[in-house]
Design an enzyme around this catalytic site. Structure first.
Site, PDB file in Angstrom:
ATOM      1  N   HIS A  99     112.322  40.417 -31.244  1.00  0.00           N
ATOM      2  CA  HIS A  99     112.876  42.091 -30.751  1.00  0.00           C
ATOM      3  C   HIS A  99     113.758  42.016 -31.877  1.00  0.00           C
ATOM      4  O   HIS A  99     114.547  41.058 -31.999  1.00  0.00           O
ATOM      5  CB  HIS A  99     113.440  41.634 -29.099  1.00  0.00           C
ATOM      6  CG  HIS A  99     114.017  42.743 -28.834  1.00  0.00           C
ATOM      7  ND1 HIS A  99     115.255  43.011 -29.220  1.00  0.00           N
ATOM      8  CD2 HIS A  99     113.734  43.742 -27.919  1.00  0.00           C
ATOM      9  CE1 HIS A  99     116.049  44.366 -28.582  1.00  0.00           C
ATOM     10  NE2 HIS A  99     114.456  44.692 -27.671  1.00  0.00           N
ATOM     11  N   GLU A 167     111.490  49.967 -32.749  1.00  0.00           N
ATOM     12  CA  GLU A 167     112.363  49.904 -32.071  1.00  0.00           C
ATOM     13  C   GLU A 167     113.837  50.226 -33.137  1.00  0.00           C
ATOM     14  O   GLU A 167     113.720  49.254 -33.609  1.00  0.00           O
ATOM     15  CB  GLU A 167     113.034  49.504 -30.954  1.00  0.00           C
ATOM     16  CG  GLU A 167     112.570  47.263 -32.163  1.00  0.00           C
ATOM     17  CD  GLU A 167     113.428  46.413 -30.684  1.00  0.00           C
ATOM     18  OE1 GLU A 167     113.625  46.302 -29.586  1.00  0.00           O
ATOM     19  OE2 GLU A 167     113.438  45.659 -32.097  1.00  0.00           O
TER      20      GLU A 167
END
Length: 251
Positions: A99, A167
């Site tokens: 992430h 993302e």
């Protein structure tokens, strides 16, 4: 699983025991979304609580997801680390890898993320690899180059099931959302790269993870090659998260 839309909520460093239980009980009244795989990525200390609640209250309609895993494959003197085997013991199904906040705050790069991917696969869990470019990289026209480098860790992995979340870092927590054209371009590129790295028989899910909200989810799910969403802040609200699930069900 691999032909459903995925909606994964990432709680980040949020949650408390009582609030978690209340949220799980609210999900009891939410209708089954057969076309959607739903998951919640909670802090490690709450994974067993969520897994038990999902078994007892929700009949496993929501999967347990972890936000991170240790780079070290076995037990040992690694204070503060949580191994893939330990996550499996909690009933975890899916593990986030790479992430953007792990890269930003902890300096994690490809080598570490590759080791984590291997550890997760070795215990039979599903890694969800997060990739994305910064605003500076996009403005320099390097977004494809950056994503290709991040995806390169997939080459040679012993799996035929690949899940990736795109993302764009510049659209996380900023209120900015990539345009439909930008999302379509990047998701098509990611599909192409995965097929090149892993072969034409691989099963692929590519989720979008840039400030997905109840009011933009339907438009995002309508974009080609968007197989779901990695949801941040909106996953902390029952109403917002279930609205996103409904948008995926109706896509």
């Amino acid at each position: 699983m691999w032909d459903q839309k995925w909606v994964i909520g990432n709680w980040k460093m949020n949650g408390r025991l009582q609030n978690n239980n209340a949220l799980m009980h609210r999900f009891r009244i939410h209708p089954t979304a057969e076309r959607v795989l739903i998951g919640l990525a909670a802090p490690t200390v709450y994974l067993l609580q969520l897994h038990n609640a999902m078994q007892i209250v929700l009949n496993n309609r929501i999967l347990t997801c972890a936000q991170d895993v240790s780079r070290f494959p076995n037990n040992g003197a690694y204070t503060g680390e949580v191994s893939a085997e330990m996550l499996a013991d909690t009933g975890t199904d899916i593990v986030l890898i790479g992430h953007s906040e792990r890269s930003l705050y902890f300096g994690e790069k490809n080598e570490i993320q590759r080791r984590k991917m291997e550890n997760v696969l070795n215990v039979g869990l599903i890694p969800l690899l997060c990739v994305g470019e910064s605003l500076e990289e996009r403005e320099a026209g390097k977004e494809h180059e950056v994503i290709a480098h991040q995806l390169s860790i997939l080459q040679g992995l012993d799996t035929k099931n690949i899940a990736v979340a795109y993302e764009p870092v510049w659209a996380i927590g900023t209120g900015k959302v990539a345009t439909v054209e930008q999302i379509a371009d990047m998701h098509a590129f990611i599909y192409k790269e995965i097929l090149s790295l892993c072969g034409s028989d691989v099963k692929i899910r590519v989720l979008y993870g840039g400030s997905v909200k109840a009011d933009n989810a339907a438009d995002i799910f309508a974009v080609p090659y968007v197989d779901g969403a990695l949801v941040g802040g909106a996953s902390l609200s029952y109403d917002s998260f279930t609205a996103i699930i409904s948008a995926a069900q109706n896509a």
